[in-house]
Design an enzyme around this catalytic site. Structure first.
Site, PDB file in Angstrom:
ATOM      1  N   ARG A  57       6.342  51.419  -6.824  1.00 44.23           N
ATOM      2  CA  ARG A  57       5.855  51.769  -8.161  1.00 44.23           C
ATOM      3  C   ARG A  57       5.891  53.270  -8.481  1.00 44.23           C
ATOM      4  O   ARG A  57       6.270  53.645  -9.591  1.00 44.23           O
ATOM      5  CB  ARG A  57       4.469  51.179  -8.396  1.00 44.23           C
ATOM      6  CG  ARG A  57       4.471  49.634  -8.310  1.00 44.23           C
ATOM      7  CD  ARG A  57       3.194  48.994  -8.786  1.00 44.23           C
ATOM      8  NE  ARG A  57       3.036  49.070 -10.224  1.00 44.23           N
ATOM      9  CZ  ARG A  57       2.311  49.962 -10.847  1.00 44.23           C
ATOM     10  NH1 ARG A  57       1.602  50.845 -10.157  1.00 44.23           N
ATOM     11  NH2 ARG A  57       2.253  49.979 -12.161  1.00 44.23           N
ATOM     12  N   CYS A  76      14.837  56.983   3.720  1.00 50.10           N
ATOM     13  CA  CYS A  76      15.842  58.030   3.532  1.00 50.10           C
ATOM     14  C   CYS A  76      16.132  58.181   2.062  1.00 50.10           C
ATOM     15  O   CYS A  76      17.149  57.688   1.552  1.00 50.10           O
ATOM     16  CB  CYS A  76      17.108  57.680   4.293  1.00 50.10           C
ATOM     17  SG  CYS A  76      16.799  57.738   6.030  1.00 50.10           S
ATOM     18  N   TYR A 111       1.886  43.981  -7.519  1.00 45.19           N
ATOM     19  CA  TYR A 111       3.258  44.463  -7.606  1.00 45.19           C
ATOM     20  C   TYR A 111       3.605  45.459  -6.498  1.00 45.19           C
ATOM     21  O   TYR A 111       4.393  46.368  -6.708  1.00 45.19           O
ATOM     22  CB  TYR A 111       3.522  45.079  -9.001  1.00 45.19           C
ATOM     23  CG  TYR A 111       3.168  44.139 -10.120  1.00 45.19           C
ATOM     24  CD1 TYR A 111       3.928  43.008 -10.358  1.00 45.19           C
ATOM     25  CD2 TYR A 111       2.042  44.360 -10.918  1.00 45.19           C
ATOM     26  CE1 TYR A 111       3.592  42.115 -11.372  1.00 45.19           C
ATOM     27  CE2 TYR A 111       1.694  43.479 -11.929  1.00 45.19           C
ATOM     28  CZ  TYR A 111       2.474  42.361 -12.148  1.00 45.19           C
ATOM     29  OH  TYR A 111       2.139  41.472 -13.151  1.00 45.19           O
ATOM     30  N   ARG A 121      -2.400  41.803 -12.587  1.00 44.21           N
ATOM     31  CA  ARG A 121      -2.922  43.069 -12.076  1.00 44.21           C
ATOM     32  C   ARG A 121      -4.450  43.133 -12.117  1.00 44.21           C
ATOM     33  O   ARG A 121      -5.084  43.585 -11.164  1.00 44.21           O
ATOM     34  CB  ARG A 121      -2.355  44.190 -12.934  1.00 44.21           C
ATOM     35  CG  ARG A 121      -2.542  45.590 -12.381  1.00 44.21           C
ATOM     36  CD  ARG A 121      -2.178  46.632 -13.439  1.00 44.21           C
ATOM     37  NE  ARG A 121      -0.957  46.333 -14.132  1.00 44.21           N
ATOM     38  CZ  ARG A 121       0.261  46.761 -13.763  1.00 44.21           C
ATOM     39  NH1 ARG A 121       0.384  47.537 -12.719  1.00 44.21           N
ATOM     40  NH2 ARG A 121       1.329  46.440 -14.473  1.00 44.21           N
TER      41      ARG A 121
HETATM   42  N1  LLP Z   1       2.348  36.901 -18.119  1.00 44.51           N
HETATM   43  C1  LLP Z   1       3.634  37.247 -18.289  1.00 44.51           C
HETATM   44  C2  LLP Z   1       4.502  36.392 -19.076  1.00 44.51           C
HETATM   45  C3  LLP Z   1       4.139  38.407 -17.675  1.00 44.51           C
HETATM   46  O1  LLP Z   1       5.406  38.732 -17.858  1.00 44.51           O
HETATM   47  C4  LLP Z   1       3.269  39.203 -16.886  1.00 44.51           C
HETATM   48  C5  LLP Z   1       3.774  40.392 -16.208  1.00 44.51           C
HETATM   49  C6  LLP Z   1       1.940  38.800 -16.743  1.00 44.51           C
HETATM   50  C7  LLP Z   1       1.505  37.650 -17.375  1.00 44.51           C
HETATM   51  C8  LLP Z   1       0.957  39.560 -15.904  1.00 44.51           C
HETATM   52  O2  LLP Z   1       0.741  40.847 -16.349  1.00 44.51           O
HETATM   53  P1  LLP Z   1      -0.410  41.737 -15.678  1.00 44.51           P
HETATM   54  O3  LLP Z   1      -1.732  41.100 -16.048  1.00 44.51           O
HETATM   55  O4  LLP Z   1      -0.210  41.738 -14.230  1.00 44.51           O
HETATM   56  O5  LLP Z   1      -0.243  43.081 -16.276  1.00 44.51           O
HETATM   57  N2  LLP Z   1       6.124  45.350 -11.992  1.00 44.51           N
HETATM   58  C9  LLP Z   1       5.332  45.974 -13.030  1.00 44.51           C
HETATM   59  C10 LLP Z   1       4.603  44.962 -13.859  1.00 44.51           C
HETATM   60  C11 LLP Z   1       5.518  43.961 -14.499  1.00 44.51           C
HETATM   61  C12 LLP Z   1       4.754  42.941 -15.255  1.00 44.51           C
HETATM   62  C13 LLP Z   1       5.621  41.782 -15.565  1.00 44.51           C
HETATM   63  N3  LLP Z   1       4.972  40.745 -16.272  1.00 44.51           N
HETATM   64  C14 LLP Z   1       4.370  46.952 -12.381  1.00 44.51           C
HETATM   65  O6  LLP Z   1       4.417  47.117 -11.171  1.00 44.51           O
HETATM   66  O7  LLP Z   1       3.564  47.572 -13.075  1.00 44.51           O
END
Ligand code: LLP
Length: 442
Positions: A330, A361, A390, A293
């Site tokens: 989201r 819908c 995401y 992110r």
């Molecule tokens: N590493 C691992 C092992 C992870 O499981 C994740 C995210 C990341 C790195 C990256 O995390 P970030 O830096 O993007 O926060 N769908 C959800 C987020 C799920 C995150 C899953 N794992 C959303 O839309 O907020």
């Protein structure tokens, strides 16, 4: 109004991204359209790398590509010297198609299949992050039968509960991911892996959650892992060379979000690891991180065209757009909040409070409950900010809406990165009953 990265307003009062007029983009490519500010992605990548460099710490910054996976973004990640975190055969396949250097690919997942693991061996990727005992057995089986080496990390849950949405926390004990650090599972995994002839155990991994705004949780996690590393050294004489502290650094979706500069998280990690290893006389490991992110989230903006409007007297006005929960799940899934502007009239006062609804819908298909727009009218181009992570990667074809196109903008130029889905694409996998009866397919 808060602009991100290279966003600006041109003489026509239109929002620009990477020096490109978003109203032009909407005309050229249609809407919904996800527009990436590639300079911002590069800036974020460089900031992470620079921070490690100035702390004098060997590091790998792996792009957690579940945030947005496509050939073109993998190409940019490669240009920036990033490593890549993939979580499925599909993401690995995309990385291979992009020609991503295999030695910088790290493979995650709590239920990697035998086939996926074999694929990782075929491609000789840099590292498998082992999640559970079944996977240890599978990786050993493959390595032994092929007589091929593989680097691995042990994924652990350090028992840290970071303040974030429940669905996106992963570092606490009750998690489907990883080996528990405290109840002996991590030690057992270590014993099963550390002296295997084909498996090179590099160290440990943890990921404590996502959209985290504080450094404390990362410090606690690092401390817990370092303690364990020391105990393995003391008991088995084993020295970890890699400490992977995951991703999860928060970004600013709305003014309520107060993220730290990405380098603040990295600074804190480097500090803790340097000081703990020094005092324990432990050789400094490489630190790996996996931001998703925080690399790509605010580099993405979704453009929509407004359509129907509905006033519910004394309650609210709905402004409907030509996408919705199909391209951004989201808000419906996490109650996530976003901000938007009227991209074709950015300089006008944004004083009309409306609810931006999608076209699916489903009553819950609302993108922004309370948005302030410039006297909305049909045919406006709306820009919803911070949709880079995401959104496309979690997109669906609910109601058979085609997935949007994705465009990269940089230095006044735009190029298509992902084609818009067509109706033809939508039925590509469908089989008619007649075709099955004719035996044309099996
Ligand atoms: N590493 C691992 C092992 C992870 O499981 C994740 C995210 C990341 C790195 C990256 O995390 P970030 O830096 O993007 O926060 N769908 C959800 C987020 C799920 C995150 C899953 N794992 C959303 O839309 O907020």
């Amino acid at each position: 109004m808060h602009f991100y990265g290279t966003q600006s307003v041109n003489g026509k009062g239109h929002l620009t991204i990477g020096g490109v007029d978003t109203v032009d983009l909407a005309q050229i490519y249609g809407t919904p359209l996800i527009v990436y500010d590639i300079a911002l992605f590069r800036e974020r990548a460089r900031a992470f790398k620079e921070t490690f460099k100035s702390a004098g710490v060997q590091a790998q910054v792996a792009y957690a590509s579940k945030a947005f996976s496509s050939i073109a973004i993998y190409e940019v990640a490669q240009q920036e010297g990033l490593s890549l975190d993939v979580v499925s055969g599909g993401e690995l396949y995309t990385a291979v198609a992009a020609g991503f250097p295999r030695e910088r690919i790290h493979f995650h997942g709590n239920n990697k299949s035998f086939m996926e693991l074999q694929y990782a061996f075929d491609e000789k990727i840099g590292c498998i992050v082992i999640d559970n005992f079944s996977e240890i057995a599978l990786v050993k089986e493959i390595a032994e039968s092929r007589k091929e080496n593989m680097n691995v990390l042990i994924r652990v849950t350090p028992g840290v509960h970071a303040s974030t949405h429940d669905f996106i926390t992963t570092g606490q004990e009750d998690s489907k991911f990883g080996f528990d650090l405290k109840n002996g599972q991590a030690d057992e995994a270590f014993r099963q892996l550390h002296d295997h002839p084909y498996i090179q155990l590099l160290g440990m991994h943890c990921h404590i959650g996502s959209q985290i705004f504080e450094t404390d949780a990362f410090r606690l996690a690092a401390e817990a892992l370092l303690d364990k590393m020391e105990s393995w050294r003391d008991e088995y004489g084993f020295v970890c060379t890699v400490l992977n502290l995951g991703g999860g650094f928060g970004i600013r979706y709305t003014e309520e979000d107060r993220p730290l500069h990405p380098s603040a998280y990295v600074d804190e990690m480097a500090k803790v690891v340097l000081s703990m290893t020094r005092s324990a006389n432990y050789p400094m490991p490489e630190i790996w991180i996996e931001p998703g992110r925080s690399l790509i989230g605010d580099a993405g903006t979704t453009l929509y065209t407004t359509g129907s409007m509905k006033e519910v007297p004394n309650i609210r006005t709905y402004v409907a757009v030509d996408g919705g929960m199909t391209d951004n799940i989201r808000p419906a899934l996490y109650g996530a909040k976003y901000t938007a502007v009227t991209a074709n009239r950015v300089n006008d006062a944004h004083e009309d409070k409306v609810t931006i609804a999608g076209k699916c819908c489903e009553s819950g298909d609302k993108l922004i409950e309370e948005a302030y727009l410039a006297s909305p009218s049909e045919g406006d181009i709306l820009a919803v900010f911070c949709t880079g992570a995401y959104n496309y990667s979690m997109a669906s074809n609910y109601n058979r809406l085609p997935k949007p196109a994705v465009v990269f903008c940089e230095n006044g130029e735009h190029r298509l990165a992902v084609r818009r889905e067509t109706y033809e694409d939508l039925i590509r996998l469908d089989l008619s009953l007649q075709a099955v009866e004719r035996g044309a397919v099996n």
